[in-house]
Design a protein around this motif. Structure first.
Motif, PDB file in Angstrom:
ATOM      1  N   CYS A  97       7.135  36.752  32.743  1.00 45.52           N
ATOM      2  CA  CYS A  97       5.945  36.021  33.202  1.00 45.52           C
ATOM      3  C   CYS A  97       4.686  36.875  33.228  1.00 45.52           C
ATOM      4  N   LEU A  98       4.837  38.155  33.595  1.00 46.23           N
ATOM      5  CA  LEU A  98       3.659  39.018  33.676  1.00 46.23           C
ATOM      6  C   LEU A  98       3.013  39.186  32.303  1.00 46.23           C
ATOM      7  N   ILE A  99       3.860  39.409  31.291  1.00 46.95           N
ATOM      8  CA  ILE A  99       3.359  39.519  29.920  1.00 46.95           C
ATOM      9  C   ILE A  99       2.822  38.177  29.436  1.00 46.95           C
ATOM     10  N   ASP A 100       3.560  37.110  29.746  1.00 46.46           N
ATOM     11  CA  ASP A 100       3.117  35.771  29.338  1.00 46.46           C
ATOM     12  C   ASP A 100       1.769  35.422  29.952  1.00 46.46           C
ATOM     13  N   ASP A 167       5.368  47.486  30.503  1.00 46.25           N
ATOM     14  CA  ASP A 167       6.017  48.292  29.468  1.00 46.25           C
ATOM     15  C   ASP A 167       6.505  47.457  28.310  1.00 46.25           C
ATOM     16  N   SER A 168       7.105  46.293  28.614  1.00 46.78           N
ATOM     17  CA  SER A 168       7.642  45.456  27.532  1.00 46.78           C
ATOM     18  C   SER A 168       6.533  44.846  26.699  1.00 46.78           C
ATOM     19  N   GLY A 169       5.308  44.964  27.165  1.00 44.71           N
ATOM     20  CA  GLY A 169       4.174  44.439  26.412  1.00 44.71           C
ATOM     21  C   GLY A 169       3.358  45.512  25.750  1.00 44.71           C
ATOM     22  N   GLU A 170       3.983  46.670  25.506  1.00 48.70           N
ATOM     23  CA  GLU A 170       3.227  47.799  24.961  1.00 48.70           C
ATOM     24  C   GLU A 170       2.526  47.439  23.658  1.00 48.70           C
ATOM     25  N   LYS A 171       3.222  46.704  22.784  1.00 47.88           N
ATOM     26  CA  LYS A 171       2.613  46.333  21.512  1.00 47.88           C
ATOM     27  C   LYS A 171       1.414  45.413  21.716  1.00 47.88           C
ATOM     28  N   ILE A 172       1.517  44.534  22.715  1.00 47.39           N
ATOM     29  CA  ILE A 172       0.409  43.629  23.002  1.00 47.39           C
ATOM     30  C   ILE A 172      -0.814  44.422  23.463  1.00 47.39           C
ATOM     31  N   LEU A 173      -0.572  45.427  24.314  1.00 45.83           N
ATOM     32  CA  LEU A 173      -1.689  46.208  24.844  1.00 45.83           C
ATOM     33  C   LEU A 173      -2.391  46.987  23.746  1.00 45.83           C
TER      34      LEU A 173
END
Length: 343
Positions: A97-100, A167-173
């Protein structure tokens, strides 16, 4: 408990006002909270976020105004919907949810600027818990910060219930954020609100003739010149861009030829010598580039990607980056390279 009231000067209502999003409370909640938050047997706990049912109106109003309720007239305040806060925290910490949520903000709020984020961050600056303050101060991503601030607006002193791990959104960042066309005029106007902080402006364009023929753009140019702001412009020579232009010209529209555009720019520079400098690039220009170099170190770059076969200006893709982005220096180096290698 009185400090809880002080801990929530920043509310979702205030965030919506600062972002100038003109819509209903329900619609705004759906713009900022991801649908993945609503799942499992206890989804009814957050129905008021996603549903327009009038029966949720009271709890929505409390939620967007800090999720605080007054228990007695002067002394006691508490968080409303404690069970809802536990449910949101559980999903933010254990699911995507945090990444979403951050991705949803990317999608729905494509034109964030540092002034708005700094203004929102400053609202409760004196009451942030130390750990949360470090998260805000260390983040260089506006959408990361906005995600944190939205959750602060709801959780307040309970903000440490959220584990802000992206962390799981590293590519997004790290990936560049490219959007459907955002208005270049809006970019200029937002940077010129405090024109005394503008040191210089840079342009890269194929011909840029609209800056000499379109009233709104002409007015912007005049304002920059009247405030003695240096303007450095790079446009393309006729030979290197003729084929590029063919793939993007609207057959129903009249165009000024590139050789005539170059002469018009040269004449404009003569009239404004000392402030406006023009260079002609012999490399093909593959995107429009605008950069405000600010005295207060809040510089930024806005560019428009040209796409072949696209004859509609407002269907092009845009990106705005500032000094916090790893791509900012790349864009500045490209401008400097073209400036040094152009005539």
């Amino acid at each position: 408990m009185e400090n809880i009231e002080k801990a929530n000067k920043l509310t979702i209502n205030r965030i919506q006002e600062n972002l100038t999003v003109k819509t209903t409370k329900t619609a705004f909640l759906r713009m900022i909270f991801p649908p993945t938050l609503r799942h499992g047997e206890r989804s009814s706990l957050v129905d008021f976020i996603f549903d327009s049912d009038p029966s949720f109106q009271n709890i929505r109003s409390i939620f967007v105004n800090g999720n605080i309720i007054r228990n007695t007239k002067k002394t006691a305040y508490s968080r409303a919907s404690q069970e809802v806060l536990n449910f949101i925290a559980e999903n933010m910490n254990n699911n995507s949810c945090l990444i979403d949520m951050k991705e949803l903000l990317y999608k729905n709020l494509p034109y964030l600027d540092y002034e708005t984020i700094d203004r929102l961050k400053a609202t409760d600056n004196d009451v942030y818990p130390e750990n949360f303050r470090k998260i805000l101060d260390n983040s260089v991503d506006y959408y990361h910060k906005l995600t944190c601030l939205i959750l602060w607006a709801v959780f307040g002193e309970r903000i440490n219930c959220i584990n802000f791990s992206f962390d799981s959104g590293e590519k997004i960042l790290k990936a560049p954020n490219i959007y459907r066309y955002a208005d270049v005029i809006e970019y200029f106007n937002s940077n010129m609100k405090f024109i005394e902080d503008v040191e210089s402006v840079e342009f890269i364009m194929i011909s840029g003739i609209r800056w000499l023929t379109d009233d709104e753009r002409v007015d912007i140019m005049r304002k920059l010149i009247d405030h003695n702001i240096k303007i450095n412009i790079i446009i393309s020579d006729a030979n290197s861009s003729e084929n590029i232009m063919k793939g993007m010209k609207n057959p129903d529209r009249a165009y000024i030829s590139l050789p005539i555009s170059i002469e018009m720019w040269k004449e404009f520079c003569l009239k404004n010598s000392g402030l406006v400098k023009l260079k002609i690039s012999h490399f093909p220009i593959l995107h429009s580039y605008y950069s405000f170099n600010m005295k207060n170190n809040k510089s930024s770059v806005f560019y428009i990607l040209y796409t072949y076969g696209n004859i509609r200006y407002r269907r092009r893709l845009t990106q705005k980056i500032d000094t916090s982005s790893e791509y900012y220096q790349n864009m500045k180096e490209e401008f400097n390279y073209l400036w040094e290698t152009s005539d």
